[in-house]
Motif scaffolding. Structure first.
Motif, PDB file in Angstrom:
ATOM      1  N   PRO A 130      -7.317  -5.378  -2.958  1.00  0.00           N
ATOM      2  CA  PRO A 130      -6.501  -5.567  -1.757  1.00  0.00           C
ATOM      3  C   PRO A 130      -5.047  -5.863  -2.118  1.00  0.00           C
ATOM      4  O   PRO A 130      -4.740  -6.166  -3.275  1.00  0.00           O
ATOM      5  CB  PRO A 130      -7.147  -6.777  -1.077  1.00  0.00           C
ATOM      6  CG  PRO A 130      -7.865  -7.498  -2.162  1.00  0.00           C
ATOM      7  CD  PRO A 130      -8.262  -6.479  -3.177  1.00  0.00           C
ATOM      8  N   SER A 131      -4.201  -5.805  -1.129  1.00  0.00           N
ATOM      9  CA  SER A 131      -2.781  -6.061  -1.324  1.00  0.00           C
ATOM     10  C   SER A 131      -2.568  -7.433  -1.969  1.00  0.00           C
ATOM     11  O   SER A 131      -3.199  -8.413  -1.571  1.00  0.00           O
ATOM     12  CB  SER A 131      -2.097  -6.003   0.039  1.00  0.00           C
ATOM     13  OG  SER A 131      -0.734  -6.209  -0.127  1.00  0.00           O
ATOM     14  N   GLY A 132      -1.711  -7.468  -2.979  1.00  0.00           N
ATOM     15  CA  GLY A 132      -1.354  -8.745  -3.605  1.00  0.00           C
ATOM     16  C   GLY A 132      -2.296  -9.205  -4.704  1.00  0.00           C
ATOM     17  O   GLY A 132      -2.137 -10.289  -5.249  1.00  0.00           O
ATOM     18  N   CYS A 133      -3.296  -8.362  -5.092  1.00  0.00           N
ATOM     19  CA  CYS A 133      -4.269  -8.817  -6.088  1.00  0.00           C
ATOM     20  C   CYS A 133      -3.757  -8.647  -7.522  1.00  0.00           C
ATOM     21  O   CYS A 133      -4.425  -9.055  -8.470  1.00  0.00           O
ATOM     22  CB  CYS A 133      -5.608  -8.115  -5.916  1.00  0.00           C
ATOM     23  SG  CYS A 133      -5.555  -6.385  -6.383  1.00  0.00           S
ATOM     24  N   GLY A 134      -2.584  -8.025  -7.684  1.00  0.00           N
ATOM     25  CA  GLY A 134      -1.997  -7.940  -9.022  1.00  0.00           C
ATOM     26  C   GLY A 134      -2.045  -6.575  -9.681  1.00  0.00           C
ATOM     27  O   GLY A 134      -1.657  -6.427 -10.843  1.00  0.00           O
ATOM     28  N   LYS A 135      -2.478  -5.545  -8.940  1.00  0.00           N
ATOM     29  CA  LYS A 135      -2.626  -4.202  -9.526  1.00  0.00           C
ATOM     30  C   LYS A 135      -1.307  -3.675 -10.092  1.00  0.00           C
ATOM     31  O   LYS A 135      -1.241  -3.216 -11.218  1.00  0.00           O
ATOM     32  CB  LYS A 135      -3.113  -3.186  -8.459  1.00  0.00           C
ATOM     33  CG  LYS A 135      -4.298  -3.621  -7.655  1.00  0.00           C
ATOM     34  CD  LYS A 135      -4.658  -2.590  -6.601  1.00  0.00           C
ATOM     35  CE  LYS A 135      -3.671  -2.443  -5.465  1.00  0.00           C
ATOM     36  NZ  LYS A 135      -3.608  -3.533  -4.500  1.00  0.00           N
ATOM     37  N   THR A 136      -0.259  -3.735  -9.256  1.00  0.00           N
ATOM     38  CA  THR A 136       1.023  -3.170  -9.668  1.00  0.00           C
ATOM     39  C   THR A 136       1.620  -3.963 -10.822  1.00  0.00           C
ATOM     40  O   THR A 136       2.153  -3.384 -11.771  1.00  0.00           O
ATOM     41  CB  THR A 136       1.995  -3.134  -8.463  1.00  0.00           C
ATOM     42  OG1 THR A 136       1.448  -2.229  -7.515  1.00  0.00           O
ATOM     43  CG2 THR A 136       3.371  -2.656  -8.870  1.00  0.00           C
ATOM     44  N   THR A 137       1.503  -5.273 -10.767  1.00  0.00           N
ATOM     45  CA  THR A 137       2.037  -6.105 -11.850  1.00  0.00           C
ATOM     46  C   THR A 137       1.346  -5.740 -13.167  1.00  0.00           C
ATOM     47  O   THR A 137       1.992  -5.613 -14.210  1.00  0.00           O
ATOM     48  CB  THR A 137       1.852  -7.598 -11.516  1.00  0.00           C
ATOM     49  OG1 THR A 137       2.448  -7.851 -10.251  1.00  0.00           O
ATOM     50  CG2 THR A 137       2.480  -8.490 -12.560  1.00  0.00           C
ATOM     51  N   LEU A 138       0.038  -5.533 -13.113  1.00  0.00           N
ATOM     52  CA  LEU A 138      -0.703  -5.174 -14.325  1.00  0.00           C
ATOM     53  C   LEU A 138      -0.227  -3.814 -14.853  1.00  0.00           C
ATOM     54  O   LEU A 138       0.021  -3.648 -16.048  1.00  0.00           O
ATOM     55  CB  LEU A 138      -2.211  -5.152 -14.013  1.00  0.00           C
ATOM     56  CG  LEU A 138      -3.149  -5.032 -15.205  1.00  0.00           C
ATOM     57  CD1 LEU A 138      -2.909  -6.135 -16.226  1.00  0.00           C
ATOM     58  CD2 LEU A 138      -4.613  -5.066 -14.756  1.00  0.00           C
TER      59      LEU A 138
END
Ligand code: ATP
Length: 356
Positions: free
Chosen positions: A37-45
């Motif tokens: 879901p949004s904000g779970c850290g996918k993009t940061t990873l």
């Protein structure tokens, strides 16, 4: 061979952990989706793998080399972001040639490679068209051709299809997947769309609050989710609170007994247990069906039908809880709101999972 390895990778922003202690191996030539879901850290990873963000702690290895602090432009990775970031003042061919130009590739080699890539993305006739005159799907393909122009060892895609309408998006999912398989390029893609991940990925990494909730092949995760969060996020499911009676069966709200398959796994959970049954596993029958000796037969009333032509989804009120069952007009003719039915829950399809 494992191409990319993450060890205890953490990224904090102030006191918050955007990514928290992630260990992961991405095998060579596979397509892996980061899903959550949004904000779970996918993009940061993904950005840490790309070199656009530095981990607060932990390490990233690629092809046996520590790249944790290597700048993005020295990683040789191809990237496509949500915004695509094509150069609007350039033609299709100029966009695709851009990374080759940066690397000072010889002119004739550039021309050959661009022709080859335009062939690959099936746009050879559009080489000289400004990218502003392309459709969404065509732009998408150009962005991918540009990302793979210099034969990167890893392709990173961050929600690359989110701007497209549903139909084009599904077509592009298949196209990207086929291209990735043909080239054998190791690819990581971020998405929050579970259908997209199921369609495209060899492996899905489900993320929850900066951590990995589960890693596995799409169908394994769908069939054997480790938690209520994963079960709920991957596909439609009926998730009901139950208590285990210690003898191969559970009690539903209202006390009804449901038998499990012999040897069914009973997870440890201090927060309680849930019964998961997928809609397509529920068998709906009219109450007049005489052949019924199933142990897990629940009586209920159809309250809603979602009919999309080839398949239909029935909401069934079983007094105390609601079930969603997927069927087809051919399998269950005459299904309509108000009808009394039996919903059968085959024991082998009833899974116990830990409550959240
Ligand atoms: P989405 O699907 O909405 O893009 P995501 O799973 O990709 O979400 P991230 O963008 O990785 O999530 O964000 C993870 C968390 O880190 C969020 O709580 C976000 O607010 C926070 N975060 C991300 N980047 C920064 C930043 N530069 N500064 C502060 N907090 C950030």
């Amino acid at each position: 061979m494992t191409h990319l390895t993450l060890q205890a990778v953490t990224r904090r922003f102030g006191a918050a952990h955007a990514v928290d202690n992630v260990d992961l191996s991405v095998p060579d030539g596979k397509l892996v989706c980061f899903l959550g879901p949004s904000g779970c850290g996918k993009t940061t990873l993904l950005r840490m793998i790309a070199g656009l963000e530095t981990p607060s702690s932990g390490s990233i290895q690629f092809a046996g080399r520590d790249i944790t602090r290597l700048p993005a432009n020295q990683r040789d990775f191809g990237m496509v972001f949500q915004s695509l970031a094509l150069f609007p003042h350039m033609t299709v061919a100029q966009n695709v040639a851009y990374p080759l130009k940066l690397r000072k590739t010889a002119k004739d080699q550039q021309t050959r490679r661009v022709a080859e890539l335009l062939e690959l993305i099936q746009l050879p006739h559009m080489a000289n068209r400004p990218v502003t005159q392309l459709s969404g799907g065509q732009r998408q393909r150009v962005a991918i051709a540009r990302a793979i122009a210099s034969q990167p060892k890893l392709l990173l895609l961050d929600e690359p299809l989110s701007a497209l309408d549903a139909k084009l998006r599904e077509a592009m999912q298949v196209e990207i997947r086929l291209l990735q398989q043909r080239l054998g390029i190791t690819t990581i893609m971020v998405t929050h769309d579970q259908r997209e991940a199921m369609t495209m990925a060899d492996e899905i990494v489900v993320m929850e609050k900066g951590r990995i909730a589960q890693v596995g092949k799409p169908l394994d995760i769908y069939r054997e989710p480790v938690s209520e969060f994963v079960a709920d996020f991957i596909g439609l499911g009926n998730i009901l609170p139950v208590s285990y009676d210690g003898a191969g069966s559970v009690r539903l709200p209202g006390g009804r007994r449901i038998a499990l398959a012999p040897g069914a796994r009973v997870p440890e959970s201090s927060a309680g247990l849930r019964l998961l049954i997928r809609p397509e596993d529920i068998c709906v029958k009219p109450t007049s069906a005489a052949d019924d000796v199933s142990p897990n037969r629940l009586a209920g009333t159809v309250t809603f039908i979602r009919d999309v032509g080839a398949s239909l989804e029935a909401t069934i009120d079983c007094a105390g809880f609601t079930l969603t069952a997927a069927t087809t007009p051919r399998e269950t003719p005459g299904l309509a709101p108000g009808l009394r039915v039996f919903a059968e829950l085959p024991p082998h399809a009833c899974k116990l999972i830990a409550a959240h």
